[in-house]
Design a protein around this motif. Sequence first.
Motif, short mmCIF file in Angstrom:
data_model
loop_
_atom_site.label_atom_id
_atom_site.label_comp_id
_atom_site.label_asym_id
_atom_site.label_seq_id
_atom_site.Cartn_x
_atom_site.Cartn_y
_atom_site.Cartn_z
N VAL A 96 2.45 -13.10 11.51
CA VAL A 96 2.55 -12.02 10.47
C VAL A 96 1.71 -10.77 10.71
N GLY A 97 2.10 -9.62 10.54
CA GLY A 97 1.19 -8.51 10.77
C GLY A 97 1.73 -7.22 10.06
N VAL A 98 0.92 -6.07 10.06
CA VAL A 98 1.61 -4.75 9.53
C VAL A 98 2.50 -4.51 10.40
N PHE A 99 3.70 -4.15 9.66
CA PHE A 99 4.87 -3.39 10.46
C PHE A 99 4.75 -1.95 10.40
N VAL A 100 4.43 -1.25 9.13
CA VAL A 100 4.16 0.04 8.77
C VAL A 100 2.95 0.09 7.79
N GLN A 101 2.25 0.97 7.99
CA GLN A 101 0.92 1.63 7.32
C GLN A 101 1.51 2.87 6.78
N LEU A 102 1.67 3.08 5.32
CA LEU A 102 2.00 4.19 4.57
C LEU A 102 0.77 5.00 4.08
N SER A 103 0.74 6.32 3.73
CA SER A 103 -0.36 6.87 3.28
C SER A 103 -0.05 7.87 2.08
N GLY A 104 -0.74 8.11 1.39
CA GLY A 104 -0.42 8.99 0.12
C GLY A 104 0.11 8.34 -0.94
N GLY A 105 0.37 9.05 -2.12
CA GLY A 105 0.97 8.54 -3.40
C GLY A 105 -0.15 7.60 -4.31
N THR A 106 0.50 7.19 -5.07
CA THR A 106 -0.46 6.64 -6.27
C THR A 106 -0.60 5.14 -5.97
N SER A 107 0.38 4.75 -5.65
CA SER A 107 0.74 3.27 -5.34
C SER A 107 0.96 2.69 -3.79
N GLY A 108 2.06 2.26 -3.43
CA GLY A 108 2.73 2.04 -2.21
C GLY A 108 3.98 1.32 -2.21
N PRO A 109 4.41 0.57 -1.01
CA PRO A 109 5.66 0.42 -1.03
C PRO A 109 6.30 -0.79 -2.15
N ASP A 110 7.36 -0.86 -2.40
CA ASP A 110 8.03 -1.65 -3.33
C ASP A 110 9.35 -2.22 -3.07
N GLY A 111 10.24 -1.84 -3.58
CA GLY A 111 11.79 -2.41 -2.85
C GLY A 111 12.09 -2.05 -1.52
N LEU A 112 12.58 -3.06 -0.91
CA LEU A 112 13.01 -2.97 0.52
C LEU A 112 14.63 -3.42 0.59
N ALA A 113 15.19 -2.64 1.68
CA ALA A 113 16.49 -3.01 1.82
C ALA A 113 16.57 -2.93 3.65
N ILE A 114 17.59 -3.53 4.20
CA ILE A 114 17.67 -3.26 5.61
C ILE A 114 19.25 -2.77 5.87
N ASP A 115 19.63 -1.77 6.68
CA ASP A 115 20.73 -1.26 7.09
C ASP A 115 21.39 -1.85 8.12
N ALA A 116 22.60 -1.93 8.35
CA ALA A 116 23.32 -2.54 9.60
C ALA A 116 22.81 -2.28 10.89
N GLU A 117 21.94 -1.52 11.17
CA GLU A 117 21.30 -1.33 12.32
C GLU A 117 19.82 -1.73 12.37
N ASP A 118 19.70 -2.58 11.33
CA ASP A 118 18.55 -3.34 11.19
C ASP A 118 17.17 -2.34 10.83
N ASN A 119 17.35 -1.25 10.54
CA ASN A 119 16.48 -0.23 10.13
C ASN A 119 15.90 -0.61 8.61
N LEU A 120 14.64 -0.61 8.34
CA LEU A 120 14.07 -0.85 7.27
C LEU A 120 13.94 0.28 6.31
N ILE A 121 14.57 -0.04 4.97
CA ILE A 121 14.35 1.12 3.76
C ILE A 121 13.36 0.78 2.90
N VAL A 122 12.62 1.82 2.70
CA VAL A 122 11.28 1.33 1.92
C VAL A 122 11.18 2.34 0.73
N CYS A 123 11.25 1.80 -0.35
CA CYS A 123 10.96 2.57 -1.69
C CYS A 123 9.32 2.85 -1.69
N HIS A 124 8.92 3.87 -1.87
CA HIS A 124 7.48 4.34 -1.95
C HIS A 124 7.00 4.57 -3.14
#
Length: 120
Positions: free
Chosen positions: A24-52
Amino acid sequence: YLACTRANAVWKCPIMPDGTLRKVGVFVQLSGGTSGPDGLAIDAEDNLIVCHNGFGAVWQFSAVLGEPGPRLNSPRGIYTTNCAFGGPERRTLFITESKSGSILKAELAVPGRPLHSRQL
């Protein structure tokens, strides 16, 4: 994947066949905003979709390297909290914006990964 909202990061949590987690470890570290990642989804090419949440954007990150891809900006507000694929051929990404109570949608070139129900 696990959205670590307060840490503004997404962790990768590989699940082994016996149900335990490994490396287990950090996959992506985001910056900015007043909060952080919340909802997640995965597309058919296994890319990660992240609601910031608190940034007003939905990011796409490549499956292997976590490289940022296209970013969708919310026209309604900065509280993009959840997302899910649907519509014809699962090419529509539905996104919630919690402050305005809006459901946004974006048509994507790559469809969402099909969901599988689990029989009990």
